[in-house]
Design a protein around this motif. Structure first.
Motif, mmCIF file in Angstrom:
data_model
loop_
_atom_site.group_PDB
_atom_site.id
_atom_site.type_symbol
_atom_site.label_atom_id
_atom_site.label_comp_id
_atom_site.label_asym_id
_atom_site.label_seq_id
_atom_site.Cartn_x
_atom_site.Cartn_y
_atom_site.Cartn_z
ATOM 1 N N TYR A 71 -1.781 -1.430 -3.223
ATOM 2 C CA TYR A 71 -1.606 0.003 -3.508
ATOM 3 C C TYR A 71 -0.201 0.301 -4.020
ATOM 4 O O TYR A 71 -0.029 1.011 -5.019
ATOM 5 C CB TYR A 71 -1.899 0.805 -2.241
ATOM 6 C CG TYR A 71 -1.560 2.269 -2.362
ATOM 7 C CD1 TYR A 71 -2.345 3.117 -3.133
ATOM 8 C CD2 TYR A 71 -0.442 2.803 -1.713
ATOM 9 C CE1 TYR A 71 -2.033 4.460 -3.265
ATOM 10 C CE2 TYR A 71 -0.118 4.147 -1.836
ATOM 11 C CZ TYR A 71 -0.918 4.976 -2.606
ATOM 12 O OH TYR A 71 -0.607 6.302 -2.729
ATOM 13 N N LEU A 72 0.812 -0.243 -3.357
ATOM 14 C CA LEU A 72 2.189 0.021 -3.777
ATOM 15 C C LEU A 72 2.503 -0.636 -5.119
ATOM 16 O O LEU A 72 3.339 -0.139 -5.878
ATOM 17 C CB LEU A 72 3.176 -0.474 -2.715
ATOM 18 C CG LEU A 72 3.139 0.264 -1.371
ATOM 19 C CD1 LEU A 72 4.213 -0.284 -0.445
ATOM 20 C CD2 LEU A 72 3.325 1.760 -1.570
ATOM 21 N N SER A 73 1.830 -1.754 -5.420
ATOM 22 C CA SER A 73 2.020 -2.389 -6.724
ATOM 23 C C SER A 73 1.590 -1.451 -7.840
ATOM 24 O O SER A 73 2.287 -1.277 -8.846
ATOM 25 C CB SER A 73 1.234 -3.699 -6.800
ATOM 26 O OG SER A 73 1.676 -4.614 -5.828
ATOM 27 N N ALA A 74 0.407 -0.826 -7.662
ATOM 28 C CA ALA A 74 -0.071 0.124 -8.677
ATOM 29 C C ALA A 74 0.826 1.357 -8.734
ATOM 30 O O ALA A 74 1.124 1.879 -9.809
ATOM 31 C CB ALA A 74 -1.503 0.526 -8.365
ATOM 32 N N THR A 75 1.277 1.822 -7.570
ATOM 33 C CA THR A 75 2.143 2.998 -7.537
ATOM 34 C C THR A 75 3.488 2.709 -8.191
ATOM 35 O O THR A 75 4.027 3.528 -8.946
ATOM 36 C CB THR A 75 2.358 3.454 -6.085
ATOM 37 O OG1 THR A 75 1.090 3.659 -5.464
ATOM 38 C CG2 THR A 75 3.150 4.743 -6.033
ATOM 39 N N ALA A 76 4.045 1.527 -7.913
ATOM 40 C CA ALA A 76 5.335 1.162 -8.503
ATOM 41 C C ALA A 76 5.228 1.020 -10.012
ATOM 42 O O ALA A 76 6.148 1.374 -10.757
ATOM 43 C CB ALA A 76 5.841 -0.137 -7.884
ATOM 44 N N ALA A 77 4.094 0.500 -10.494
ATOM 45 C CA ALA A 77 3.920 0.318 -11.933
ATOM 46 C C ALA A 77 3.823 1.654 -12.659
ATOM 47 O O ALA A 77 4.296 1.800 -13.791
ATOM 48 C CB ALA A 77 2.675 -0.515 -12.209
#
Length: 508
Positions: A71-77
């Motif tokens: 989830y945080l990977s998508a949010t960070a991207a």
């Protein structure tokens, strides 16, 4: 400057002496108690709650850590400005075609949920000397720390974590390639699973599927309702599964339909080879090892099991006496369990064990639906029966677009009229039509001319065959009427039997 360094050295010496003195005078247990008391006092005056999510819980992987990471990977991207630095790590997972972003060490990310801001921090520290473990642990301890305001905790903590799990599942399905699994007799993969898998990259979609558009839209709507129907299936008390029976002549696109369904729903495919399964118990174990959001396929099921109508096999025993292959000897009698039976297959698709997972689709294919037992065809097992027919005119237009890039306007009115006249009468499969188009795909005009010629020849042959069959039926009917008339005339004269024998002798 010299005085400054002297003062700093003195302070460090005092700190070292004080620490040594405290360690000597006070036991470690007492120091630990003071530390905990200080943390509690700090928490009482702090307006935030902190939650640690570690990568490893005991010796098992923490699934929540994986979900948060996705989830945080998508949010960070999507929002690099929300991080405390401009450094992000890039990764690509196994069987994945997408590159994902991740937080670097000790970086922070601010997220918002239902109007409330929360802070995530990625913590990475070296692991101390490992104790004995059956599973080697990573050299670093990784985890995420979630910071939430105390006044917001009762309202968003559980909904927020549930939201993260849902989003992580969506990201996982989007990033990972589809997998095609198959079973083989007595073999296990490196993880001890009975399924072997390869990436599934079949290009078939409902847009390229040569099928009547109305029927295609009906299937897509049914699949969409199934994928979004968790609440419906829970409310009605039904297992979240659905069965499709694809039947029709060879070459009509049954396998392409399965690939299109998998690409449409983004599900994995489990291609079950029944001839490699020894017992009903083994069949059940294979089902238990399938994942949710998957399509379980048994192709040409009439060639794998003797599934003929039980009324036609009344002398062969009860439901549990059907073995592998049509005409195969009955190897299971009484209570022995040494082959896959019709009963085992029915329990596989509709029994208690069929709901050990969720969001599964069972797809059976056959070229001869009349060979299958009615118990296998009823609703609840095979909910939707899809007849894969010969190529009709709407299907032909799809094939022309796929292989030649031709729209109806490009083909022309006269050519379309000639194709429409002969397509249905020709009874050619989409596979046969595709082969004609593939051979001449560099010359569209030649492809169209040859296609009309092939369809016309096949249509004429079918009409001649139909006329011959009708003529034979008419001759047979006339023969029956003539025999009946001779019988009636002979009976009236008192010699009906003799007249019939005389007619047969002269006829011969």
């Amino acid at each position: 400057m010299k005085e400054l360094w002297t003062s700093m050295a003195s302070l460090m010496a005092v700190w070292a002496f004080s620490r040594t003195f405290l360690t000597t005078v006070f036991p470690p247990e007492l120091l630990f108690a003071f530390t905990k008391l200080f943390q509690r006092l700090f928490n009482c005056f702090s307006s935030y709650c902190y939650y640690d999510i570690t990568e490893i819980e005991g010796v098992n992987t923490n699934e929540l850590y994986t979900a948060v990471q996705l989830y945080l990977s998508a949010t960070a991207a999507s929002s690099c400005s929300a991080t405390s630095s401009n450094r992000l790590s890039l990764t690509r997972g196994l069987n994945s075609s997408a590159i994902t972003f991740a937080l670097s060490h000790s970086d922070r990310l601010i997220d918002e949920f239902n109007g409330v801001s929360v802070v995530w921090e990625h913590i990475v520290i070296p692991r101390q000397s490992q104790t004995f473990s059956w599973r080697p642990l990573p050299e670093e301890k990784r985890g995420f720390t979630l910071r939430i305001n105390k006044r917001d905790k009762p309202y968003i903590l559980e909904p927020y974590l549930e939201f993260i799990n849902i989003k992580a599942n969506e990201i996982r399905r989007k990033n990972e390639d589809r997998l095609l699994h198959t079973n083989s007799r007595g073999s296990l993969d490196s993880r001890g699973h009975p399924w072997e898998s390869v990436p599934f990259k079949h290009p078939s979609t409902f847009d390229t599927l040569a099928m009547d558009p109305v029927k295609k839209a009906e299937i897509m709507s049914d699949l969409r309702d199934f994928a979004d129907g968790q609440a419906f299936y829970t409310r009605t008390g039904r297992a979240w599964k659905r069965g499709y029976l694809l039947y029709g002549p060879p070459g009509t696109g049954k396998s392409s339909m399965i690939a299109a369904m998998a690409n449409f729903l983004k599900y994995d495919i489990y291609d079950l080879e029944l001839t490699e399964v020894q017992t009903n118990l083994e069949l059940r174990k294979l089902l238990m090892k399938t994942s949710s959001k998957s399509i379980i396929v048994i192709e040409d099921i009439d060639c794998s099991l003797n599934l003929t109508n039980r009324k036609e096999n009344a002398g062969a025993g009860d439901r549990g006496s059907f073995g592998l292959f049509d005409g195969a000897p009955d190897v299971e009698t009484g209570g022995n369990n040494n082959s896959v039976t019709l009963s085992g297959l029915l329990n596989f698709t509709d029994g208690l064990w069929s709901c050990c997972g969720s969001e599964r689709i069972f797809v059976f294919t056959t070229n001869h639906i009349e060979k299958l037992d009615p118990a296998l065809l009823r609703s609840g097992r095979m909910d939707m029966h899809v007849f894969m027919s010969y190529c009709n005119f709407p299907s032909l237009k799809i094939l022309l677009k796929n292989y030649l890039g031709c729209t109806p306007e490009d083909v022309g009115t006269e050519m379309l009229r000639r194709l429409e006249e002969v397509t249905c009468a020709a009874e050619m499969t989409p596979a046969d039509v595709s082969e004609v188009l593939i051979k001449n795909r560099r010359d569209k005009d030649k492809a169209l001319r040859e296609l009309v010629e092939v369809l016309s020849i096949r249509a004429e042959k079918n009409r001649n065959g139909l006329r011959r069959i009708e003529a034979e039926e008419v001759a047979e009917e006339e023969e029956k009427r003539e025999v009946e008339s001779l019988k009636e005339g002979g009976a009236a004269a008192g010699g009906g039997h003799l007249a019939e024998e005389t007619w047969k002798t002269t006829r011969g």
